[in-house]
Motif scaffolding. Structure first.
Motif, PDB file in Angstrom:
ATOM      1  N   ALA A  29       0.974  -1.020  -0.292  1.00  0.00           N
ATOM      2  CA  ALA A  29       0.319  -0.549   0.172  1.00  0.00           C
ATOM      3  C   ALA A  29       1.103   1.255   0.023  1.00  0.00           C
ATOM      4  N   ARG A  30       2.081   1.270   0.887  1.00  0.00           N
ATOM      5  CA  ARG A  30       2.997   2.561   0.718  1.00  0.00           C
ATOM      6  C   ARG A  30       3.370   2.485  -0.370  1.00  0.00           C
ATOM      7  N   GLN A  31       3.643   1.451  -1.207  1.00  0.00           N
ATOM      8  CA  GLN A  31       4.254   1.836  -2.695  1.00  0.00           C
ATOM      9  C   GLN A  31       3.696   2.567  -3.606  1.00  0.00           C
ATOM     10  N   PHE A  32       2.382   2.022  -3.273  1.00  0.00           N
ATOM     11  CA  PHE A  32       1.509   2.640  -4.322  1.00  0.00           C
ATOM     12  C   PHE A  32       1.080   3.641  -4.239  1.00  0.00           C
ATOM     13  N   ILE A  33       1.212   4.053  -2.606  1.00  0.00           N
ATOM     14  CA  ILE A  33       0.396   5.727  -2.738  1.00  0.00           C
ATOM     15  C   ILE A  33       1.793   6.620  -2.996  1.00  0.00           C
ATOM     16  N   ALA A  34       3.494   5.946  -2.896  1.00  0.00           N
ATOM     17  CA  ALA A  34       4.339   6.469  -3.884  1.00  0.00           C
ATOM     18  C   ALA A  34       4.739   6.411  -4.861  1.00  0.00           C
ATOM     19  N   HIS A  80     -11.006  12.758   2.371  1.00  0.00           N
ATOM     20  CA  HIS A  80     -10.699  11.569   1.211  1.00  0.00           C
ATOM     21  C   HIS A  80      -9.574  11.076   0.863  1.00  0.00           C
ATOM     22  N   VAL A  81      -9.329  12.500   0.425  1.00  0.00           N
ATOM     23  CA  VAL A  81      -7.866  11.887  -0.922  1.00  0.00           C
ATOM     24  C   VAL A  81      -6.774  11.494   0.712  1.00  0.00           C
ATOM     25  N   ASN A 127      -2.314   9.577   3.281  1.00  0.00           N
ATOM     26  CA  ASN A 127      -1.965   9.157   4.539  1.00  0.00           C
ATOM     27  C   ASN A 127      -1.903   8.334   5.659  1.00  0.00           C
ATOM     28  N   TYR A 128      -3.029   7.278   5.025  1.00  0.00           N
ATOM     29  CA  TYR A 128      -3.677   6.163   6.019  1.00  0.00           C
ATOM     30  C   TYR A 128      -4.001   5.045   5.037  1.00  0.00           C
ATOM     31  N   PRO A 129      -3.176   4.522   3.946  1.00  0.00           N
ATOM     32  CA  PRO A 129      -4.077   3.470   2.819  1.00  0.00           C
ATOM     33  C   PRO A 129      -4.144   2.159   3.231  1.00  0.00           C
ATOM     34  N   GLN A 130      -3.629   1.677   3.963  1.00  0.00           N
ATOM     35  CA  GLN A 130      -3.950   0.957   5.202  1.00  0.00           C
ATOM     36  C   GLN A 130      -5.016   0.055   4.443  1.00  0.00           C
TER      37      GLN A 130
END
Length: 90
Positions: free
Chosen positions: A19-24, A50-51, A56-59
């Protein structure tokens, strides 16, 4: 399912890393395109709040959210299963 018929335990650490990699990647695409969170929300049909929560919290992402976010950026999501097995933990 495992040989005993129960579901395998979910590797939450790996899930969160994905999830963190996707957000990056999302942030990199935003920077590349010169768009901010407000504009991303407009394109995605979501509020700026929402964005903010998603970035910030993609879990708790699901595939529908991933695809919608990618489409808002004019991108595609690719989810692949590696055919090489990982060794069992003992």
């Amino acid at each position: 399912m495992t040989p005993t018929g129960s579901m395998p335990q979910i590797d939450m650490q790996n899930s969160h890393a994905l999830a963190r990699q996707f957000i990056a990647d999302v942030v990199a695409a935003m920077e590349c395109d010169g768009i901010d969170r407000k504009e991303l929300g407009r394109r995605w049909g979501k509020s700026r709040q929402h964005v903010h929560m998603v970035l910030n919290y993609p879990q708790n992402f699901n595939l529908v959210s991933l695809v919608g976010l990618a489409r808002a950026l004019g991108r595609r999501v690719s989810v692949r299963l590696e055919l090489k097995k990982i060794p069992d933990k003992e």
